[in-house]
Design a protein around this motif. Structure first.
Motif, PDB file in Angstrom:
ATOM      1  N   ASP A  62       0.840  -1.205   0.000  1.00 32.98           N
ATOM      2  CA  ASP A  62       0.000   0.000   0.000  1.00 32.98           C
ATOM      3  C   ASP A  62       0.872   1.250   0.000  1.00 32.98           C
ATOM      4  OD1 ASP A  62      -2.282  -1.451  -0.059  1.00 32.98           O
ATOM      5  OD2 ASP A  62      -2.925  -1.023   1.990  1.00 32.98           O
ATOM      6  N   ALA A  63       0.307   2.341  -0.474  1.00 34.29           N
ATOM      7  CA  ALA A  63       1.061   3.590  -0.623  1.00 34.29           C
ATOM      8  C   ALA A  63       1.364   4.234   0.725  1.00 34.29           C
ATOM      9  CB  ALA A  63       0.270   4.555  -1.496  1.00 34.29           C
ATOM     10  N   ALA A  64       2.291   5.179   0.703  1.00 36.41           N
ATOM     11  CA  ALA A  64       2.680   5.907   1.909  1.00 36.41           C
ATOM     12  C   ALA A  64       1.512   6.732   2.430  1.00 36.41           C
ATOM     13  CB  ALA A  64       3.877   6.804   1.610  1.00 36.41           C
ATOM     14  N   SER A  65       1.509   6.954   3.733  1.00 36.09           N
ATOM     15  CA  SER A  65       0.494   7.796   4.351  1.00 36.09           C
ATOM     16  C   SER A  65       0.790   9.265   4.058  1.00 36.09           C
ATOM     17  CB  SER A  65       0.484   7.574   5.866  1.00 36.09           C
ATOM     18  OG  SER A  65       1.726   7.997   6.423  1.00 36.09           O
ATOM     19  N   GLU A  66      -0.145  10.114   4.446  1.00 36.99           N
ATOM     20  CA  GLU A  66       0.057  11.550   4.237  1.00 36.99           C
ATOM     21  C   GLU A  66       1.297  12.036   4.991  1.00 36.99           C
ATOM     22  OE1 GLU A  66      -2.352  15.729   5.123  1.00 36.99           O
ATOM     23  OE2 GLU A  66      -3.441  13.828   5.019  1.00 36.99           O
ATOM     24  N   MET A  67       1.486  11.503   6.209  1.00 36.02           N
ATOM     25  CA  MET A  67       2.666  11.901   6.975  1.00 36.02           C
ATOM     26  C   MET A  67       3.940  11.435   6.291  1.00 36.02           C
ATOM     27  SD  MET A  67       3.626  11.251  11.011  1.00 36.02           S
ATOM     28  CE  MET A  67       2.241  12.256  11.548  1.00 36.02           C
ATOM     29  N   GLY A  68       3.900  10.236   5.723  1.00 26.03           N
ATOM     30  CA  GLY A  68       5.063   9.735   5.014  1.00 26.03           C
ATOM     31  C   GLY A  68       5.436  10.614   3.835  1.00 26.03           C
ATOM     32  N   LEU A  69       4.433  11.067   3.102  1.00 22.46           N
ATOM     33  CA  LEU A  69       4.686  11.947   1.961  1.00 22.46           C
ATOM     34  C   LEU A  69       5.272  13.272   2.414  1.00 22.46           C
ATOM     35  CD1 LEU A  69       1.461  11.258  -0.154  1.00 22.46           C
ATOM     36  CD2 LEU A  69       3.768  10.352  -0.524  1.00 22.46           C
TER      37      LEU A  69
END
Length: 217
Positions: A62-69
């Protein structure tokens, strides 16, 4: 330059490998109430590479979270964001901590995220009461006129504690039993009772009605 880039990639791979050991160890230590997730920030479109105690129903890849981005976009992003309010997709409240891991060049390579299911502690008081009880008595019928929606969750928590489990972990038969208990005690005559019971049990309102129909049959 080619050698440097190769060394950096190897370093990133090693960092992720070691981080996965931490994820698995933390997951085992705090099971089952804490989800631990490893994000590979070098590939944000498929960032999740490890999950221990999967409470959010996410998947590897699954894609990165908003915090990860945000971490990827800003080198000034804090290394640790601790004890912030969060929520699982189904609405359960969560206490989260996110730890960013940097390589020798100061670039964020990975993030370890801990998500503590706060709802699992809602019945702690009921569990303690169950453990310290010395006399087993039949559940008292609520006095006329004092039944309230707020008491429904307490009844369910107390029942779950007597089964040494959590409300959302009750089996189908146990759900039937507690719904029957609520009905006998008069709670399900209250407007909105089915919705309140459904939220406490983590099931749909239709499922509550189906349990009531089973009781009627």
């Amino acid at each position: 330059m080619v050698k440097f880039m190769g060394d950096l990639k190897q370093e990133n791979t090693l960092l992720l490998r070691e981080a996965e050991k931490i994820v698995q160890a933390l997951g085992a230590m705090f099971a089952p109430s804490c989800e631990v997730v490893l994000h590979d920030l070098t590939q944000p479109e498929k960032a999740i590479v490890a999950i221990a105690n999967n409470l959010s129903n996410r998947s590897i890849g699954d894609a990165a979270s908003e915090m990860g981005l945000e971490r990827i976009a800003s080198p000034e992003f804090p290394d640790v964001v601790q004890n912030y309010a969060n929520a699982f997709p189904d609405g359960r409240p969560v206490k989260s901590t996110s730890i960013g891991l940097r390589n020798s060049q100061g670039q964020f390579v990975a993030a370890i995220c801990l998500n503590l299911d706060v709802s699992i502690f809602n019945s702690v008081n009921a569990i303690l009461q169950q453990l310290t009880a010395v006399v087993q008595t039949e559940a008292r019928q609520p006095e006329e006129g004092v039944r309230s929606l707020a008491d429904i969750a307490a009844v369910i928590n107390q029942f779950a504690a007597s089964q040494a489990t959590q409300p959302r972990a009750l089996s189908s038969e146990q759900r039937f039993q507690v719904i029957q208990q609520l009905k006998m005690q008069g709670y399900l005559q209250l407007r909105g009772a089915a919705t309140m019971a459904a939220e406490a049990l983590g099931i749909s309102r239709v499922s509550v009605y189906n349990l009531l129909k089973r009781d009627a049959g």
